[in-house]
Motif scaffolding. Structure first.
Motif, PDB file in Angstrom:
ATOM      1  N   GLU A   1      46.332  24.507  40.337  1.00 19.74           N
ATOM      2  CA  GLU A   1      45.543  24.383  41.831  1.00 19.74           C
ATOM      3  C   GLU A   1      44.803  25.427  42.370  1.00 19.74           C
ATOM      4  N   GLY A   2      45.335  26.923  42.173  1.00 22.61           N
ATOM      5  CA  GLY A   2      45.068  28.187  42.835  1.00 22.61           C
ATOM      6  C   GLY A   2      43.827  28.499  41.902  1.00 22.61           C
ATOM      7  N   ILE A   3      43.723  27.984  40.643  1.00 28.44           N
ATOM      8  CA  ILE A   3      42.710  28.803  39.758  1.00 28.44           C
ATOM      9  C   ILE A   3      41.350  28.316  40.326  1.00 28.44           C
ATOM     10  N   LYS A   4      41.348  26.773  40.851  1.00 25.78           N
ATOM     11  CA  LYS A   4      40.247  26.377  41.311  1.00 25.78           C
ATOM     12  C   LYS A   4      39.520  27.194  42.360  1.00 25.78           C
ATOM     13  N   HIS A   5      40.250  28.035  43.110  1.00 26.49           N
ATOM     14  CA  HIS A   5      39.663  28.708  44.366  1.00 26.49           C
ATOM     15  C   HIS A   5      39.612  30.163  44.003  1.00 26.49           C
ATOM     16  N   VAL A   6      39.505  30.688  43.034  1.00 27.43           N
ATOM     17  CA  VAL A   6      39.648  32.014  42.596  1.00 27.43           C
ATOM     18  C   VAL A   6      38.092  32.655  42.615  1.00 27.43           C
ATOM     19  N   LYS A   7      37.194  31.655  42.338  1.00 28.71           N
ATOM     20  CA  LYS A   7      35.736  32.140  42.497  1.00 28.71           C
ATOM     21  C   LYS A   7      34.992  31.502  43.770  1.00 28.71           C
ATOM     22  N   SER A   8      34.121  32.484  44.399  1.00 27.46           N
ATOM     23  CA  SER A   8      33.374  31.834  45.537  1.00 27.46           C
ATOM     24  C   SER A   8      32.413  31.001  44.999  1.00 27.46           C
ATOM     25  N   GLU A   9      31.763  30.541  45.949  1.00 29.05           N
ATOM     26  CA  GLU A   9      30.587  29.524  45.445  1.00 29.05           C
ATOM     27  C   GLU A   9      29.445  30.428  44.847  1.00 29.05           C
ATOM     28  N   GLU A  10      29.440  31.655  45.130  1.00 29.43           N
ATOM     29  CA  GLU A  10      28.238  32.370  44.396  1.00 29.43           C
ATOM     30  C   GLU A  10      28.823  33.087  43.013  1.00 29.43           C
ATOM     31  N   GLY A  11      29.912  32.475  42.855  1.00 33.48           N
ATOM     32  CA  GLY A  11      30.797  33.021  41.555  1.00 33.48           C
ATOM     33  C   GLY A  11      31.390  34.545  41.497  1.00 33.48           C
ATOM     34  N   VAL A  12      31.790  34.731  42.703  1.00 26.49           N
ATOM     35  CA  VAL A  12      32.185  36.229  42.879  1.00 26.49           C
ATOM     36  C   VAL A  12      33.895  35.855  42.842  1.00 26.49           C
ATOM     37  N   MET A  13      34.613  36.800  42.009  1.00 24.22           N
ATOM     38  CA  MET A  13      36.008  36.921  42.007  1.00 24.22           C
ATOM     39  C   MET A  13      36.554  37.374  43.026  1.00 24.22           C
ATOM     40  N   LEU A  14      37.392  36.337  43.837  1.00 25.75           N
ATOM     41  CA  LEU A  14      37.939  36.648  44.916  1.00 25.75           C
ATOM     42  C   LEU A  14      39.522  37.351  45.136  1.00 25.75           C
ATOM     43  N   THR A  15      39.702  38.276  45.676  1.00 29.59           N
ATOM     44  CA  THR A  15      40.959  39.047  45.602  1.00 29.59           C
ATOM     45  C   THR A  15      42.154  38.454  45.765  1.00 29.59           C
ATOM     46  N   ARG A  16      42.052  37.502  47.095  1.00 28.00           N
ATOM     47  CA  ARG A  16      43.466  36.853  47.620  1.00 28.00           C
ATOM     48  C   ARG A  16      43.916  35.484  46.549  1.00 28.00           C
ATOM     49  N   PRO A  17      42.877  34.716  46.262  1.00 25.64           N
ATOM     50  CA  PRO A  17      43.320  33.761  45.331  1.00 25.64           C
ATOM     51  C   PRO A  17      43.711  33.929  43.942  1.00 25.64           C
ATOM     52  N   PHE A  18      42.725  35.270  43.353  1.00 30.15           N
ATOM     53  CA  PHE A  18      43.248  35.700  42.236  1.00 30.15           C
ATOM     54  C   PHE A  18      44.789  36.177  42.157  1.00 30.15           C
ATOM     55  N   LEU A  19      44.996  37.013  43.062  1.00 28.15           N
ATOM     56  CA  LEU A  19      46.429  37.455  43.118  1.00 28.15           C
ATOM     57  C   LEU A  19      47.362  36.442  43.336  1.00 28.15           C
ATOM     58  N   ASP A  20      47.014  35.363  44.120  1.00 28.72           N
ATOM     59  CA  ASP A  20      48.023  34.057  44.305  1.00 28.72           C
ATOM     60  C   ASP A  20      48.178  33.510  42.982  1.00 28.72           C
ATOM     61  N   VAL A  21      47.059  33.353  42.076  1.00 27.68           N
ATOM     62  CA  VAL A  21      47.555  32.702  40.808  1.00 27.68           C
ATOM     63  C   VAL A  21      48.499  33.444  40.219  1.00 27.68           C
TER      64      VAL A  21
END
Length: 202
Positions: free
Chosen positions: A11-31
């Motif tokens: 579920e978390g992986i779906k939110h790791v990147k922003s709509e612009e395709g940027v790797m987001l810190t919090r969601p990546f660490l959460d996964v």
């Protein structure tokens, strides 16, 4: 528990990147955090890996929490350290991201082995994925302690029973490896672009 132990990470992986395709810190660490309970099920064999991953998550998370707006993008921490020439330091976030990514490479390789080599004992699956991923970056001491730890790997069937919960474990492992690998690959590409993907353990 609904689904397998992989459900929260998937579920978390779906939110790791922003709509612009940027790797987001919090969601990546959460996964990565969602993977810790799975590693725990390995018991003593993965104690080293677990503390290593936990330590690197904490390091990156502390930096993020110091200024969540500034560090929304995972790579902003690294860029800042490169400009300040502190990226190669052993306690840098750059180092933390590099080793966190490598540890996740190891786990993805391990889960793949469990899927593709149904006849392998757990220790063989662990050793093979270790030699494919972490081994070349480890010094002799780290390598020896890792090899010893792998001998403590749990019985494969017991482990699979523990992690499957109520879902289809093979399908979830497959999904996890397929969707998480490209994110790890992107971390490596970024780290390579700033000359930081080849750092070895001291």
């Amino acid at each position: 528990m609904e689904g397998t132990v992989f459900a929260p990470a998937l579920e978390g992986i779906k939110h790791v990147k922003s709509e612009e395709g940027v790797m987001l810190t919090r969601p990546f660490l959460d996964v990565c955090k969602h993977i810790l309970p799975i590693i725990e099920k390995f018991g003593a064999a993965m104690a080293l890996v677990k503390s290593d991953i936990g330590g690197n998550i904490t390091r990156l998370e502390n930096k993020y929490l110091s200024n969540p707006t500034k560090y929304t993008n995972l790579y902003s921490m690294v860029q800042e350290e490169i400009e300040a020439k502190t990226a190669k330091g052993s306690s840098s976030c750059t180092n933390g991201l590099l080793w966190l990514t490598r540890a996740m490479d190891f786990l993805v390789a391990l889960f793949r082995n469990l899927l593709e080599h149904q006849d392998w004992a757990m220790s063989q699956a662990c050793s093979d994925s270790y030699s494919k991923t972490l081994k070349k970056w480890h010094g002799w001491i780290a390598s020896s302690s890792f090899t010893i730890a792998m001998k403590l790997a749990p019985d494969r069937k017991k482990f699979m029973d523990v992690i499957c919960g109520t879902g289809d474990i093979n399908s979830d492992i497959e999904k996890f490896c397929t969707t998480f690998s490209p994110l790890l690959e992107e971390n490596h590409k970024f780290l390579a672009s700033v000359g930081m993907d080849e750092l070895k353990a001291s």
